[in-house]
Design an enzyme around this catalytic site. Structure first.
Site, PDB file in Angstrom:
ATOM      1  N   GLY A 218       0.831  -1.199   0.000  1.00  0.00           N
ATOM      2  CA  GLY A 218       0.000   0.000   0.000  1.00  0.00           C
ATOM      3  C   GLY A 218       0.863   1.245   0.000  1.00  0.00           C
ATOM      4  N   PRO A 219       0.249   2.428   0.072  1.00  0.00           N
ATOM      5  CA  PRO A 219       1.018   3.679   0.053  1.00  0.00           C
ATOM      6  C   PRO A 219       1.924   3.783   1.270  1.00  0.00           C
ATOM      7  CG  PRO A 219      -1.343   4.076  -0.256  1.00  0.00           C
ATOM      8  CD  PRO A 219      -1.199   2.657   0.174  1.00  0.00           C
ATOM      9  N   PRO A 220       2.977   4.581   1.197  1.00  0.00           N
ATOM     10  CA  PRO A 220       3.832   4.794   2.377  1.00  0.00           C
ATOM     11  C   PRO A 220       3.088   5.540   3.470  1.00  0.00           C
ATOM     12  CG  PRO A 220       4.454   6.272   0.581  1.00  0.00           C
ATOM     13  CD  PRO A 220       3.458   5.311   0.009  1.00  0.00           C
ATOM     14  N   GLY A 221       3.450   5.251   4.716  1.00  0.00           N
ATOM     15  CA  GLY A 221       2.875   5.967   5.850  1.00  0.00           C
ATOM     16  C   GLY A 221       1.540   5.462   6.321  1.00  0.00           C
ATOM     17  N   THR A 222       1.114   4.247   5.907  1.00  0.00           N
ATOM     18  CA  THR A 222      -0.215   3.742   6.281  1.00  0.00           C
ATOM     19  C   THR A 222      -0.165   2.762   7.446  1.00  0.00           C
ATOM     20  OG1 THR A 222       0.001   2.087   4.521  1.00  0.00           O
ATOM     21  CG2 THR A 222      -1.246   4.080   4.015  1.00  0.00           C
ATOM     22  N   GLY A 223       1.012   2.510   8.011  1.00  0.00           N
ATOM     23  CA  GLY A 223       1.081   1.687   9.222  1.00  0.00           C
ATOM     24  C   GLY A 223       1.323   0.214   8.986  1.00  0.00           C
ATOM     25  N   LYS A 224       1.977  -0.137   7.892  1.00  0.00           N
ATOM     26  CA  LYS A 224       2.222  -1.551   7.609  1.00  0.00           C
ATOM     27  C   LYS A 224       3.129  -2.178   8.671  1.00  0.00           C
ATOM     28  CE  LYS A 224       3.527  -0.466   3.384  1.00  0.00           C
ATOM     29  NZ  LYS A 224       2.992   0.891   3.232  1.00  0.00           N
ATOM     30  N   THR A 225       4.138  -1.449   9.118  1.00  0.00           N
ATOM     31  CA  THR A 225       5.044  -1.972  10.142  1.00  0.00           C
ATOM     32  C   THR A 225       4.308  -2.186  11.457  1.00  0.00           C
ATOM     33  OG1 THR A 225       6.910  -0.835   9.102  1.00  0.00           O
ATOM     34  CG2 THR A 225       7.196  -1.560  11.377  1.00  0.00           C
ATOM     35  N   GLU A 446      -8.676  -5.826  -5.807  1.00  0.00           N
ATOM     36  CA  GLU A 446      -9.136  -5.120  -4.603  1.00  0.00           C
ATOM     37  C   GLU A 446      -8.732  -3.650  -4.644  1.00  0.00           C
ATOM     38  OE1 GLU A 446      -8.740  -5.359   0.299  1.00  0.00           O
ATOM     39  OE2 GLU A 446      -7.525  -6.667  -0.982  1.00  0.00           O
TER      40      GLU A 446
END
Length: 457
Positions: A218-225, A446
């Site tokens: 997904g886009p950077p900064g979306t909380g994947k980590t 999706e």
């Protein structure tokens, strides 16, 4: 000069941040020392924990009192960094002046008319928030703040490089319940990844292996980590986070050795979640790799995933990327990173939780989290953090200009929102080209549906 008592109380407050009485006592000493700006911050935090506390409200009123003058420079202590400010009561003889006292109001609390002071400021400071964070959304995804469960810094060698074999596997300390909003993401995680892991009897019955991988994109900064860390906490497994700087090395063979050491560390601490961040840099398509060393790194990663020479039982691989279309297809085949999860900008409940997290330690009043969440559609967690920082800067600069500290308000937040645009725009421009012209297999269906709903296609 520093005050030993204030320094000691400051350390005590840091050790017990929820102790309202202790924080209020520190704020009172700071006011007496003329350090009103610091006192405002402590009063605001105390009111966060106890909004109806009369003593904390009175101290906030006192810290924000506009009636202050500077002590002449000849009366100020030698070496003082700035003139001391002391509160001055109304002129004697005034019909509203309080009864004279033998000591200045800043030296005690018993001789000050708190009720009158609150009436002068319309009853004291307003409540910090006018709307609460939705239940179960106390910790946000996409938050750029530090995690309380981080381990000690990783050891480094003399040349400054991390040594993977010496890393300590962390305990996540958070779970999916701590992720604000994102109900659809959590439901998919539960159904496709977590439920089989929680039922060992059914897993054995159906021959389900503990091996497997999940790719978050997904886009950077979306909380994947943050989501990856929450998955580790949900599973009760260790957490080992790895970035490209931990793996890639300019010397031939070192990158492959680093990868092997990382997987060995995860195997030694099974069950363990191994998180590879920025996978598109580590596992780039070999046809796009400009050097043989990068192709060798991808080959080593494939070998480690297959467990040719080692057993990966109990090692759960999670990876994150902003560009899944650049990842080598061999990494996406069944048995490796065979499941994907799209992580998009936070929904409205998640945005409210993120804003609350970034504002709760700041002096605020009258903040309507729900109204802000409605007006921040499309902003990522990193964008929301930037909004709060910009609003705080506006309040700070205004306080510097006027010489009086003030609380952050909705006006500051709205002014900051006018200056900030969603940072995910360039990512969606790239994604549009991919889903329209390069998605013959339909793996980004999706993403296509989401972009159509939000009129990005």
């Amino acid at each position: 000069m520093t005050d030993p008592l204030i320094d000691s109380l400051t350390r005590a407050v840091e050790a017990a941040p929820d102790d309202v009485r202790l924080r209020a006592h520190l704020a009172e000493l700071l006011i007496g020392a003329g350090r009103n700006a610091e006192a405002v911050t402590h009063c605001a935090i105390a009111l966060q924990h106890a909004p109806t506390d009369d003593a904390a409200r009175a101290l906030m009123t006192r810290a924000l009192s506009p009636q202050a003058v500077q002590v002449p420079s000849e009366q100020a202590p030698s070496g003082a960094p700035a003139p001391l400010e002391v509160a001055v009561p109304p002129e004697s003889g005034s019909p509203e002046a309080p009864a004279p006292s033998s000591s200045p109001p800043s030296e005690g609390t018993g001789d000050f008319d708190w009720r009158r002071a609150e009436e002068d400021l319309d009853g004291g400071p307003a409540a910090p928030f006018v709307s609460s964070v939705p239940s179960g959304s106390s910790v946000p995804s996409g938050s750029s703040g530090s995690d309380p469960a981080l381990s000690e810094p990783r050891p480094v060698s003399a040349d400054g490089h991390s040594r993977p074999a010496d890393w300590e596997v962390e305990r996540a300390g958070v779970c999916l319940a701590d992720v604000g909003g994102m109900t659809e993401v959590k439901n998919r995680l539960e159904a496709s990844f977590l439920a089989p892991m929680r039922n060992p009897e059914l897993r054995r019955l159906y021959g389900k292996s503990l091996r497997g991988g999940l790719l978050l994109y997904g886009p950077p900064g979306t909380g994947k980590t943050f989501i990856a860390r929450a998955i580790a906490g949900e599973m009760g497994a260790g957490f080992l986070s790895v970035t490209i700087s931990d793996i890639l090395d300019p010397y031939i063979g070192n990158s492959e050795a680093n990868l092997h050491s990382i997987f060995q560390q995860a195997r030694a601490h099974a069950p363990c979640v191994l998180f590879l961040d920025e996978l598109d840099a580590i596992g780039i398509k070999r046809s796009l790799a400009r050097s043989s060393s990068m192709r060798s790194t991808v080959n080593q990663l494939l070998e480690e995933l297959d467990g040719v020479s080692s057993n990966n039982e109990g090692v759960y691989l999670l990876a994150a990327t902003n560009a899944p279309w650049d990842i080598d297809p061999a990494l996406r085949r069944p048995g490796r990173l065979d499941r994907t999860l799209l992580v998009l900008p936070p929904d409205e409940p998640a945005r409210a939780a993120i804003l609350h997290t970034h504002l709760r330690e700041r002096p605020v009043e009258g903040i309507d989290l729900r109204a802000l969440a409605r007006k921040t559609e499309g902003l990522t967690g990193a964008d929301l953090s930037h909004v709060c920082d910009s609003a705080a800067e506006k309040a700070l600069m205004d306080s510097v200009r006027t010489g009086r500290p003030r609380l952050m308000t909705m006006q500051d937040m709205y002014a900051a929102l006018k200056e900030i645009r969603p940072s995910s725009g360039p990512w969606f421009e790239t994604a549009r080209a991919v889903v329209e012209y390069s998605d013959a297999s339909g793996e980004y269906e999706e993403l296509r549906k989401w972009m159509k709903r939000h009129r990005l296609l």
